[in-house]
Structures are given as C-alpha cells and as structure tokens.
Design an enzyme around this catalytic site. Structure first.
Site, PDB file in Angstrom:
ATOM      1  N   ARG A 122      41.943  -0.793  33.383  1.00  0.00           N
ATOM      2  CA  ARG A 122      41.193  -2.055  33.441  1.00  0.00           C
ATOM      3  C   ARG A 122      40.912  -2.477  34.875  1.00  0.00           C
ATOM      4  NH1 ARG A 122      43.851  -6.309  31.310  1.00  0.00           N
ATOM      5  NH2 ARG A 122      45.858  -5.281  31.079  1.00  0.00           N
ATOM      6  N   ASP A 145      48.661  -2.192  26.212  1.00  0.00           N
ATOM      7  CA  ASP A 145      48.960  -3.586  26.528  1.00  0.00           C
ATOM      8  C   ASP A 145      48.392  -4.516  25.464  1.00  0.00           C
ATOM      9  OD1 ASP A 145      50.091  -5.578  28.043  1.00  0.00           O
ATOM     10  OD2 ASP A 145      49.007  -5.074  29.883  1.00  0.00           O
ATOM     11  N   ARG A 173      52.234   3.440  25.800  1.00  0.00           N
ATOM     12  CA  ARG A 173      52.114   2.038  25.435  1.00  0.00           C
ATOM     13  C   ARG A 173      50.672   1.598  25.643  1.00  0.00           C
ATOM     14  NH1 ARG A 173      57.044  -0.038  29.329  1.00  0.00           N
ATOM     15  NH2 ARG A 173      58.618   1.459  28.616  1.00  0.00           N
TER      16      ARG A 173
END
Length: 253
Positions: free
Chosen positions: A194, A52, A50
């Site tokens: 991140r 985000d 996935r």
C-alpha cells in the site's frame, strides 16, 4: 490428517487474517467453523501470511490438521456451510504432515485496484476511487524502481529488523477506467504494497517522478511521510507454493 486449501474473503469487515482477541478475523472464522465440526475442540489454522484490516484475498493458502479421515470434498462442503458469507474455501486437499504454507510459499502476488472514474459505490467497495486523471504510462515506468532486491524500510517499517525483500514484478495497467497495480515478491513488510502504491499514485498525479521514487526508496526515513493507499483496494491474489527462498519472511501486508 493434514489438509491445505485456498481461501477467498472480503476483508472489509475484518481486523485482518490473523486471530486477534476481541476482534473479528478470518482465521477466527475458519477455526470457529472447524471447531463446530470437531465437537468444540480447536483446530489450529496456519496461513501463508497475514493480511491487514480491510485487505481482501482470493488466493490465501491455509493448512490445518483435522482428526479423522474425512474425504476432502465432503470436508470442504461442511466447512463452507458453516462459514459466513464473506469467507469461502476451495481446492481442499491432503498434504504431508508438517506442511506449513508460510514456509512453502515461493512468492506472493497482490493486486491493487483503482477506479479512475466517477463515483461508483459498488466498484469502490474493492477499489480506491480516484477522480483526477492518472498518467498510467508514467506510473508503469516508475514502477521499475521497486523491482529487485532492496531494503524496503522506507516503504515498510523503519524499525523492521529484516527489511530486505526481493520484488520480482510490478505491473501497472489500464482497462478503461480501471487501473490495476500487480506486485509480486518473495515476501512483504507490513503495509509495504500500500505504501508502494501511494508512491505510484503520486507519480500518476504528476507530483513526483521515477527519480524521486528511487530517492525515497534509498532514504532512511518513511517515504512520502508514511503515506499508504487505503486497504480496500488491495487483494492477495496468489501464493505460489514451492521451494522457499532463503530470505523469505512472513507476509504481513
């Protein structure tokens, strides 16, 4: 027939890769295009992981089972003709039945891009704009704190049941005003890259050092109070396919 492909997308206007109710997703756009080719019947798209909301990709890997024996080149052109301008597939090819990109992924590699210069609307669509000078040498040295097999709870989710990940490489480089941070690992916790970048940026600004980053990684609380670099600078560059590591988990960055 089972097919796989690589997907490139500008994630700016998406809620992420994964299909979501009442929100625009990359998987949703891919399945909508395939349904149009399949007389309205859903074709499930499986991803290697996935990404985000707001995160981009040039190398996401997908797979799907399509009824019929359409040649791969023709099917790829047909799908791309129906996709929006911010999503495209390439390298479509046949694979054995049962192939799933999540389980076939050996490692994933992301790049975070920083524009360390004056305001630039075009560059900063896909990069974080940072005006103050960055000490890239110190960032590169501190990046080694992340390399290896660690419990990344402090840089992911404190409540994650399986927080151990193996980071193979973190590389920080400067090319003029452009600073890139490449991170390769077997898999990632949600938001991990991140948050790792946020720590390196603190080093680049001279606010913390490598030892502080190591201490944050070992601490049982969110690093830097949970700070994460903005999604727009992050791009999934490559998913390497091969034998799946035993501790591999779905990439949820």
């Amino acid at each position: 027939m089972r097919y796989r492909a690589r997907v490139e997308y500008d994630g700016t206007d998406y809620s992420g890769f994964q299909l979501q109710l009442n929100a625009r997703s990359v998987q949703g756009e891919l399945e909508a295009a395939l349904a149009r080719l399949n007389r309205g019947e859903r074709v499930v798209v499986d991803g290697a992981g996935r990404t985000d909301a707001g995160v981009h990709a040039v190398g996401m890997v997908i797979a799907f089972t399509y009824p019929g024996a359409e040649p791969a080149g023709r099917l790829q052109r047909a799908i791309n003709a129906l996709l929006p301008a911010d999503v495209a597939i390439r390298d479509l090819r046949r694979v054995p039945d049962g192939f799933h990109p999540r389980y076939a992924a050996r490692y994933r590699e992301y790049r975070y891009t920083v524009w360390n210069g004056p305001r630039s609307p075009l560059r900063e669509r896909f990069a974080l704009g940072v005006r103050a000078p960055l000490d890239v040498a110190s960032m590169a040295d501190a990046a080694s704190a992340y390399v290896g097999r660690h419990d990344f709870s402090a840089f992911g989710g404190i409540s994650d049941r399986s927080p151990v990940r193996t980071v193979h490489m973190v590389r920080v480089r400067r090319d003029g005003r452009l600073v890139t941070i490449d991170v390769r690992a077997n898999a990632f916790l949600r938001g991990q890259v991140r948050r790792m970048v946020a720590g390196l940026l603190e080093v680049g600004h001279g606010k913390i050092d490598k030892e502080a980053l190591e201490a944050a990684l070992a601490a049982p609380v969110p690093a830097l109070n949970g700070a994460a670099a903005p999604a727009k600078g992050l791009c999934l560059r490559h998913v390497a396919l091969g034998r799946r590591p035993v501790d591999d988990k779905e990439d949820e960055e």
